[in-house]
Every structure is written in structure tokens, then in C-alpha cells.
Design a protein around this motif. Structure first.
Motif, short mmCIF file in Angstrom:
data_model
loop_
_atom_site.label_atom_id
_atom_site.label_comp_id
_atom_site.label_asym_id
_atom_site.label_seq_id
_atom_site.Cartn_x
_atom_site.Cartn_y
_atom_site.Cartn_z
N LYS A 1 0.84 -1.25 0.01
CA LYS A 1 -0.04 0.03 0.01
C LYS A 1 0.73 1.21 -0.10
O LYS A 1 1.99 1.37 0.35
N LYS A 2 0.22 2.28 -0.28
CA LYS A 2 0.91 3.61 -0.47
C LYS A 2 -0.17 4.49 -0.48
O LYS A 2 -1.06 4.61 -1.09
N PRO A 3 -0.16 5.35 0.49
CA PRO A 3 -1.55 6.40 0.92
C PRO A 3 -1.75 7.26 -0.26
O PRO A 3 -2.89 7.77 -0.62
N SER A 4 -0.45 7.76 -1.05
CA SER A 4 -0.89 8.72 -1.92
C SER A 4 0.11 8.52 -3.10
O SER A 4 1.40 8.58 -3.03
N ALA A 5 -0.29 8.02 -4.31
CA ALA A 5 0.53 7.41 -5.47
C ALA A 5 1.08 8.75 -6.15
O ALA A 5 0.34 9.76 -6.19
N LEU A 6 2.38 8.55 -6.75
CA LEU A 6 2.94 9.23 -7.63
C LEU A 6 3.03 8.61 -9.04
O LEU A 6 2.91 7.62 -9.11
N VAL A 7 2.97 9.81 -10.03
CA VAL A 7 3.07 9.30 -11.43
C VAL A 7 4.45 8.32 -11.36
O VAL A 7 4.59 7.35 -12.30
N SER A 8 5.34 8.75 -10.64
CA SER A 8 6.95 8.00 -10.48
C SER A 8 6.91 6.71 -10.00
O SER A 8 7.68 5.86 -10.02
N ASP A 9 5.46 6.25 -9.47
CA ASP A 9 5.39 4.83 -8.72
C ASP A 9 4.93 4.07 -9.83
O ASP A 9 4.81 2.63 -9.72
N SER A 10 4.50 4.37 -11.01
CA SER A 10 4.40 3.57 -12.34
C SER A 10 5.74 2.74 -12.50
O SER A 10 6.48 2.86 -12.83
N ALA A 11 5.12 1.15 -12.48
CA ALA A 11 6.17 0.18 -12.46
C ALA A 11 5.57 -1.13 -12.52
O ALA A 11 4.27 -1.38 -12.29
N LEU A 12 6.28 -2.30 -12.56
CA LEU A 12 5.92 -3.47 -12.33
C LEU A 12 6.39 -4.18 -10.80
O LEU A 12 7.58 -3.89 -10.19
N TYR A 13 5.40 -4.38 -10.00
CA TYR A 13 5.59 -4.74 -8.53
C TYR A 13 5.49 -6.36 -8.57
O TYR A 13 4.62 -7.04 -9.06
N PHE A 14 6.34 -6.89 -7.57
CA PHE A 14 6.53 -8.43 -7.60
C PHE A 14 6.19 -8.73 -6.01
O PHE A 14 7.05 -8.14 -5.31
N CYS A 15 5.69 -9.64 -5.52
CA CYS A 15 5.64 -10.12 -4.39
C CYS A 15 6.17 -11.40 -4.29
O CYS A 15 6.33 -12.10 -5.54
N ALA A 16 7.17 -11.79 -3.17
CA ALA A 16 7.71 -13.03 -3.30
C ALA A 16 7.69 -13.79 -1.79
O ALA A 16 7.46 -13.07 -0.79
N VAL A 17 7.76 -14.83 -1.66
CA VAL A 17 7.53 -15.58 -0.41
C VAL A 17 8.79 -16.59 -0.30
O VAL A 17 9.13 -17.13 -1.44
N ARG A 18 9.24 -16.77 0.90
CA ARG A 18 10.06 -17.78 1.24
C ARG A 18 9.75 -18.80 2.30
O ARG A 18 9.26 -17.89 3.58
N ASP A 19 9.61 -20.05 2.43
CA ASP A 19 9.28 -20.63 3.52
C ASP A 19 10.20 -20.71 4.43
O ASP A 19 11.46 -20.78 4.29
N ARG A 20 10.19 -20.38 5.88
CA ARG A 20 11.22 -20.51 6.69
C ARG A 20 11.67 -21.82 7.18
O ARG A 20 12.70 -21.81 7.60
N SER A 21 10.90 -22.71 6.97
CA SER A 21 11.50 -24.21 7.32
C SER A 21 12.90 -24.64 6.37
O SER A 21 12.79 -24.11 5.40
N LYS A 22 13.74 -24.99 7.24
CA LYS A 22 15.05 -25.36 6.49
C LYS A 22 14.88 -26.24 5.37
O LYS A 22 15.74 -26.28 4.45
#
Lengths: 112, 116
Positions: free
Chosen positions: B77-98
Motif C-alpha cells: 500500500k501507499k497512501p498517495s500514489a505518484l506518477v513515478s510509482d508507475s512500474a511492475l511490482y512483484f511479491c515473493a515468499v520464502r518458507d522459513r523451514s530449513k
């Protein structure tokens, strides 16, 4: 991108030829990774290294091999390039297992 | 196996309006969660991460994300977006277990377009 360089940045090659991509880091991080980025797939892990001469496969390792003879360099080799390997390749590094991965600028590879 | 879903291919928002980019995840254990941003012809830049502790994580450029374990979500989230925020956004996950190793799984990405 600071501390991580990739070479070449762009490459066009023909099907069946070998290709080697290089990742170089100046951060002395233990872990290094190779990903490929394709539309709709995000980034997918090809191989990674957890130390000199220590490597392991990722989810899309078929057709790729890697080598790490020095802490700072991680090489990705396509033994016989195919058109399906046309992609953007990113190298990443991290200090440890739980640490953030930082990415290089990428290599755009086109296999004709 | 771990996985990440970003249900929106693109998010359009007017400059000054709040921006939300959705992410849900699946891991067998507990997660480490990350957000990255990619500008055209650039590598991925780290924005923020959730490791443990406070569910609200603050990151670079005014972005924040909330970890919700019950909904297995980590929306950016971002409370107030800027034109410069235009981009590609990626979420990523890693399982904590060894047993999961050090493998980071990425979502397919969400393109954000902020219009003036």
C-alpha cells in the motif's frame, strides 16, 4: 544494482550454440542466484550457489548449468541454446538464508 | 510447495489516490515475505520485507505492507500514489523451514499505472 554486474547485457545467438552469462559481485555475499523472467511468470529460479563450488538446482534448471569458482563470480551456461530460452536473465545475491536478495541489471538473451 | 498469487495484472490509479497491490501466498510453514519493484529495463529493487514482529512493515519510497496470517495475504500500500510509482511490482515468499531451502518464489507481477 550496486555491487552486482552482469555481462553481456544483451546477446543474440542462434539455436544450438553455447552461451555463457556472467554475474560478478563486489559485496562478498555467500549466496548467488540465477533467475529468468518471462511475461506472466514473474521470476523463476534456475540455479543457485551457497558457496564456492556449491550449487543446487532451482525450479527451471533443465538445459542450464552453473559454476562458481570464486566468491565473486557465478556463471550460467546454456549448453545448446533453444528458442524457449529467450528471456531476461537476472542474477541476485544475498548474505544469508533469511536475508534479502539483491538483483543485478539483467541480461536480455534472444535465441533465433 | 510454496506459491504466490498476484490476482491483478494491472492496477490503475490517479495521482494522489491510495494505491494497493494485492498478494496472497501459500507455504507449508511460516513465511518470509518480500516486495520488489521493477522499472523499465532495470533489475528488481527491494522495497520491504516481513520477517517477524509487527504485522505492518514500512519500506522505501513511502510504501508499506500488512502481513495477515489468517488471510495469507501481504498487500502493498501507499497512501498517495505518484506518477513515478508507475512500474511492475512483484511479491515473493520464502518458507522459513530449513527443508524448503533458500528458494524465493515470485508472483507473476502487477503493473501499476499512475495517471496524472
Amino acid at each position: 544494482d550496486a555491487g552486482i554486474t552482469q555481462s553481456p547485457r544483451h546477446k543474440v545467438t542462434e539455436t544450438g550454440t553455447p552461451v555463457t552469462l556472467r554475474c560478478h559481485q563486489t559485496e562478498n555475499h555467500r549466496y548467488m542466484y540465477w533467475y529468468r523472467q518471462d511475461p506472466g511468470h514473474g521470476l523463476r529460479l534456475i540455479h543457485y550457489s551457497y558457496g564456492v563450488k556449491d550449487t543446487d538446482k532451482g525450479e527451471v534448471s533443465d538445459g542450464y548449468s552453473v559454476s562458481r569458482s570464486k566468491t565473486e563470480d557465478f556463471l550460467l551456461t546454456l549448453e545448446s541454446a533453444t528458442s524457449s530460452q529467450t528471456s531476461v536473465y537476472f542474477c541476485a545475491i544475498s548474505e544469508g538464508l533469511a536475508e534479502t536478495q539483491y538483483f543485478g541489471p539483467g541480461t536480455r538473451l534472444l535465441v533465433l | 510447495a510454496q506459491s504466490v498469487a498476484q490476482p491483478e495484472d494491472q492496477v490503475n490509479v490517479a495521482e494522489g489516490n491510495p494505491l494497493t497491490v494485492k498478494c496472497t501466498y501459500s507455504v507449508s510453514g511460516n513465511p518470509y515475505l518480500f516486495w520488489y519493484v521493477q522499472y523499465p529495463n532495470r533489475g528488481l529493487q527491494f522495497l520491504l520485507k516481513y520477517i517477524t514482529g509487527d504485522n505492518l512493515v514500512k519500506g522505501s519510497y513511502g510504501f508499506e505492507a500488512e502481513f495477515n496470517k489468517s488471510q495469507t495475504s501481504f498487500h502493498l500500500k501507499k497512501p498517495s500514489a505518484l506518477v513515478s510509482d508507475s512500474a511492475l511490482y512483484f511479491c515473493a515468499v520464502r518458507d522459513r523451514s530449513k527443508a524448503a531451502g533458500n528458494k524465493l518464489t515470485f508472483g507473476g507481477g502487477t503493473r501499476v499505472l499512475v495517471k496524472p
